[in-house]
Structure formats: structure tokens, C-alpha cells
Design a protein around this motif. Structure first.
Motif, PDB file in Angstrom:
ATOM      1  N   SER A   1     -15.384 -17.794  12.130  1.00 46.54           N
ATOM      2  CA  SER A   1     -13.886 -17.559  12.987  1.00 46.54           C
ATOM      3  C   SER A   1     -13.458 -18.691  13.600  1.00 46.54           C
ATOM      4  O   SER A   1     -13.951 -19.531  14.905  1.00 46.54           O
ATOM      5  N   PHE A   2     -11.751 -19.222  13.106  1.00 46.50           N
ATOM      6  CA  PHE A   2     -10.813 -19.666  13.913  1.00 46.50           C
ATOM      7  C   PHE A   2     -11.035 -19.479  15.068  1.00 46.50           C
ATOM      8  O   PHE A   2     -11.008 -19.768  16.026  1.00 46.50           O
ATOM      9  N   ARG A   3     -11.274 -17.647  15.514  1.00 44.87           N
ATOM     10  CA  ARG A   3     -10.676 -17.123  16.853  1.00 44.87           C
ATOM     11  C   ARG A   3     -12.005 -17.642  17.537  1.00 44.87           C
ATOM     12  O   ARG A   3     -11.908 -17.844  18.961  1.00 44.87           O
ATOM     13  N   LYS A   4     -13.257 -17.048  17.476  1.00 43.01           N
ATOM     14  CA  LYS A   4     -13.927 -17.442  18.499  1.00 43.01           C
ATOM     15  C   LYS A   4     -14.153 -18.943  18.395  1.00 43.01           C
ATOM     16  O   LYS A   4     -14.121 -19.585  19.572  1.00 43.01           O
ATOM     17  N   ALA A   5     -13.915 -19.874  17.208  1.00 42.53           N
ATOM     18  CA  ALA A   5     -14.101 -20.996  17.606  1.00 42.53           C
ATOM     19  C   ALA A   5     -12.862 -22.248  18.606  1.00 42.53           C
ATOM     20  O   ALA A   5     -13.425 -22.262  19.429  1.00 42.53           O
ATOM     21  N   THR A   6     -11.928 -21.249  18.646  1.00 42.31           N
ATOM     22  CA  THR A   6     -11.042 -21.825  19.292  1.00 42.31           C
ATOM     23  C   THR A   6     -11.548 -20.963  20.413  1.00 42.31           C
ATOM     24  O   THR A   6     -10.871 -21.969  21.966  1.00 42.31           O
ATOM     25  N   ARG A   7     -11.952 -19.939  20.671  1.00 41.51           N
ATOM     26  CA  ARG A   7     -12.141 -19.801  22.124  1.00 41.51           C
ATOM     27  C   ARG A   7     -13.324 -20.429  22.976  1.00 41.51           C
ATOM     28  O   ARG A   7     -13.442 -20.647  24.130  1.00 41.51           O
ATOM     29  N   THR A   8     -13.690 -20.883  22.200  1.00 41.93           N
ATOM     30  CA  THR A   8     -15.153 -21.926  22.936  1.00 41.93           C
ATOM     31  C   THR A   8     -14.920 -22.935  22.992  1.00 41.93           C
ATOM     32  O   THR A   8     -14.750 -23.703  24.246  1.00 41.93           O
ATOM     33  N   ALA A   9     -14.002 -23.736  22.080  1.00 45.05           N
ATOM     34  CA  ALA A   9     -13.105 -25.155  22.618  1.00 45.05           C
ATOM     35  C   ALA A   9     -12.436 -25.270  23.710  1.00 45.05           C
ATOM     36  O   ALA A   9     -12.312 -26.017  24.209  1.00 45.05           O
ATOM     37  N   ALA A  10     -11.627 -23.496  23.905  1.00 43.79           N
ATOM     38  CA  ALA A  10     -10.569 -23.721  24.702  1.00 43.79           C
ATOM     39  C   ALA A  10     -11.123 -23.765  26.023  1.00 43.79           C
ATOM     40  O   ALA A  10     -10.764 -24.285  27.166  1.00 43.79           O
ATOM     41  N   GLY A  11     -12.630 -23.131  26.437  1.00 47.46           N
ATOM     42  CA  GLY A  11     -13.813 -22.665  26.902  1.00 47.46           C
ATOM     43  C   GLY A  11     -13.847 -24.068  27.621  1.00 47.46           C
ATOM     44  O   GLY A  11     -14.103 -24.602  28.649  1.00 47.46           O
ATOM     45  N   VAL A  12     -14.531 -24.799  26.920  1.00 49.90           N
ATOM     46  CA  VAL A  12     -15.277 -26.033  27.091  1.00 49.90           C
ATOM     47  C   VAL A  12     -13.536 -27.042  27.898  1.00 49.90           C
ATOM     48  O   VAL A  12     -13.747 -27.871  28.650  1.00 49.90           O
ATOM     49  N   GLY A  13     -12.797 -26.821  26.430  1.00 55.06           N
ATOM     50  CA  GLY A  13     -11.570 -28.054  27.525  1.00 55.06           C
ATOM     51  C   GLY A  13     -11.048 -28.129  29.410  1.00 55.06           C
ATOM     52  O   GLY A  13     -11.269 -28.590  29.422  1.00 55.06           O
ATOM     53  N   GLU A  14     -11.448 -26.600  29.374  1.00 55.65           N
ATOM     54  CA  GLU A  14     -10.947 -25.803  31.447  1.00 55.65           C
ATOM     55  C   GLU A  14     -12.391 -26.598  31.742  1.00 55.65           C
ATOM     56  O   GLU A  14     -11.601 -27.145  32.807  1.00 55.65           O
TER      57      GLU A  14
END
Length: 390
Positions: free
Chosen positions: A180-193
Motif C-alpha cells: 500500500s503506497f498510502r500506508k507506506a507514505t503515512r509511515t514514512a511521514a510519521g517517522v519524518g515528523e
């Protein structure tokens, strides 16, 4: 974010742009190297030599940053992704991709290419410094500086702080595992924050320790990464709403038109102030001649509005930026932001059939959010929105 950038070159079909903030960092780097780093390491140069070496090092550093970005761009182009431009700015550089990578493997290759290039540059300049440094002390200083900074650049970019390259590598791995691209993006964005908050905290403690510039700079980078990670998460929600829509779905077909000879005072009173229109089309007998915007009117002194016809200050049709009716809404919103536009005419078979405004797009987004549609079920395997890779 990159409004006001200007093109300085074109390489491999890619526009190379410079943002005004790049001039600030070049000046700051030149000063800090010429008055700080090099005098501390080499104490027998003249002032002119310090400045010549410091300025040359600053420009060469950004040349290596450009090589880092070109690596991203060329790998993307090889995989079929258009890359219209690269922008150099205060934090380094960014490659603008016309769409997101279509697979986890594609994203991994594009993201990893930049740090790999920085490590190669570090190795080559370091080896050159060892081999050639004995011939000239100034050359040695430049080469060892480039080696050290590119090694740090490679390491820093591999940290999992989205949207750094390491954050995109993390997303590609999460994407591969979850599908899932959307789940992966949420994960990466959370780590980025989390990474952005960490840099803010470290910078704050460094600042308290008396290292004012170092602390402020680290906090500035943390703030930038925090905002970028949040922006990526917001873009994901925006894409979920807009990716199913095109210009045809969003356009107004009842766009206002005025005759070429109508005075600006009447246009302002009857359309802009009277009905809240930020732009009107200037037409004669059904043929669109151009567009008259608020910005066009502002260029004329108020005292002359009553005596100035719309046609005299409008933007002629041949200079008007337009989109086709089939253009995805995401691309339109990106274009409006990049070109600082409030509206764009829609063409179909060469005829103007509608007008898409920023207001209509934002109202559609607000409506979707109020209905709880900020996370619709869309095809998660093939993201389509434009992206920017540092």
C-alpha cells in the motif's frame, strides 16, 4: 515553495533553476569558509587567497549537490518519469518529478541514486586530495572539504527523515512489505515528523550550550523537515480526493465574459467587486481574445480605470496558460501553486469550454473533508501526483 526561481541552464532536457535563497547560502558559505574554516586550518595564506578558495569551495559544493540531484533525475527519466526541472535552494537541491514512482522498486532506485552519487564524489575528491594535495595547498583544501561535506551529505540524506532520500527508501521498503503506497507514505511521514522534532530538540540544546549559529541552523533544518513531512501527509489526503477528478469535473462553464471595450471601472464594479470574480474572459462575438485578472487591473492607476478598456490591459489569449479538459485535478492544483495563478482556462478541441479556479478546487476539498472523504478507496499501487526529491 519554489516560486520566483529562475532558470540558469538546461541539462539532459531538464531545466536547472536557482531559488533566491540559494544566493543567501552561497554568500554565507563563502564567508564562513573564508573567515572561519580555512584560516583555522591554514594560517599562512593571504586574505585574498582565503576568499578565493572559500568562494570556489562554496560553488563547487553546490555543483556536487547538482550532481546528486541529476542522479535522481536521470534514474527517474530512465524509468520513464518526466523530470521537468531541478531547483537549487538554501537547503541544497530538489528534483521535481512529474509523477510519483509507480512501484516500490522504482522509488528505491531513484531515492538511493542521490546518496550513492554523494559517496562516490566523496571518495573521488578524497582520493584526489591525497594524490594531488602535495602539489598545491589550496587545491588540497578544496578537495578535502568537498570529500568531507559530500560524505556528510550522503549520510544525512540516508537518515529516515521523510522527505530525505532515506525517508523515501524507508517508504519504498514499507510499500514493498505492505503493498500500500498510502500506508507506506503515512509511515514514512510519521517517522519524518519524529526526525524533525528530534533535530529541533538537539538544535535547541546546542543553542543553550552557547553555539548560537549551529543550534539555530539545526533547528531550522528540523523545522523544514517537519513541515515537509506534514506536507507530504497532507498531499496524500489531497491526492485521494482529487485524483479521480479532471478539469472537466471542476470547471465552470458559466465563466463571466466582457466585451473588449468595457471600461475597467465597469468590470471592477459589475464583476470583480460586484460578484467576487477574480478574472473575466474578454470575448468578441464568441471568440475569446484574452483574460483580464485582478493582477492586470492593479497595474493601471485607479484614476484611469474609467477610460481604459479591458482589451488594453488583458493578457492576450496566446499568452494565457491553459489546460486540456482531461488534465488531472492534482496537476492543475500543482500548476496553480507553482505559477502563482488563481485560475486557468480549460480547452477542448482548441475551444475554451470552461474555467477552473483555485477557489473551486479548495471548496471541493473542504466539501470532501466535511463528508469524511479525505481517505477514499483508490488504487494504492499507482500513485500519480507530482513529487519533489531532495
Amino acid at each position: 515553495m519554489f516560486g520566483g526561481s529562475f532558470r540558469v541552464a538546461r541539462l539532459f532536457g531538464i531545466d536547472i533553476e536557482i531559488h533566491p535563497s540559494w544566493l543567501l547560502i552561497i554568500a554565507f558559505l563563502s564567508y564562513s569558509l573564508s573567515e572561519g574554516l580555512f584560516p583555522a586550518r591554514y594560517n599562512d595564506w593571504s586574505t585574498g587567497t582565503y576568499w578565493a578558495v572559500g568562494t570556489a569551495s562554496a560553488f563547487l559544493l553546490f555543483f556536487t549537490v547538482l550532481l546528486h540531484e541529476l542522479a535522481h533525475a536521470l534514474v527517474a527519466k530512465r524509468r520513464g518519469l518526466p523530470v521537468p526541472r531541478i531547483t537549487l535552494f538554501i537547503f541544497g537541491g530538489v528534483s521535481h518529478l512529474a509523477r510519483q514512482p509507480s512501484s516500490a522498486g522504482e522509488e528505491f532506485q531513484i531515492a538511493a541514486a542521490g546518496p550513492a552519487t554523494s559517496f562516490v564524489i566523496a571518495a573521488l575528491t578524497g582520493a584526489a586530495g591525497l594524490l594531488l594535495g602535495s602539489l598545491n595547498q589550496q587545491l588540497e583544501a578544496i578537495l578535502f572539504y568537498l570529500a568531507a561535506v559530500n560524505a556528510l551529505l550522503g549520510v544525512f540524506n540516508m537518515l529516515p527523515g521523510f522527505p530525505l532520500d532515506g525517508g523515501r527508501v524507508l517508504r519504498s521498503i514499507a510499500w514493498k512489505r505492505s503493498g500500500s503506497f498510502r500506508k507506506a507514505t503515512r509511515t514514512a511521514a510519521g517517522v519524518g515528523e519524529l526526525f524533525g522534532y528530534t533535530l529541533l530538540g538537539i538544535g535547541f540544546f546546542i543553542l543553550l550550550g552557547g553555539f548560537l549559529l549551529d543550534g539555530l541552523w539545526l533547528m531550522f533544518i528540523g523545522w523544514f523537515l517537519l513541515g515537509a513531512a506534514r506536507g507530504e501527509a497532507s498531499n496524500l489526503q489531497l491526492e485521494g480526493v482529487l485524483r479521480r477528478l479532471t478539469a472537466r469535473d471542476l470547471m465552470r462553464t458559466d465563466f463571466p465574459t466582457v466585451v473588449p471595450g468595457m471600461p475597467l471601472s465597469a468590470v471592477v464594479d459589475d464583476y470583480m467587486v460586484g460578484h467576487g470574480e477574480r478574472a473575466v474572459m474578454v470575448a468578441n462575438g464568441g471568440a475569446v481574445l484574452g483574460i483580464l485578472t485582478v493582477s492586470d487591473v492593479r497595474r493601471v492607476p485607479r484614476a484611469e480605470w474609467a477610460h481604459t478598456p479591458a482589451q488594453a490591459v488583458m493578457t492576450p489569449r496566446e499568452r494565457v496558460i491553459t489546460v486540456e479538459a482531461s488534465t488531472p485535478a492534482v496537476e492543475i492544483l500543482t500548476m496553480l501553486g507553482e505559477k502563482a495563478l488563481n485560475q486557468v482556462p480549460v480547452l477542448e478541441d482548441g475551444r475554451m469550454v470552461g474555467l477552473v479556479t483555485r477557489r473551486e478546487i479548495l471548496e471541493r476539498l473542504q466539501l470532501a473533508e466535511s463528508l469524511g472523504e479525505n481517505n477514499p478507496a483508490v488504487d494504492e499501487e499507482r500513485p500519480a501526483a507530482p513529487t519533489a526529491i531532495p
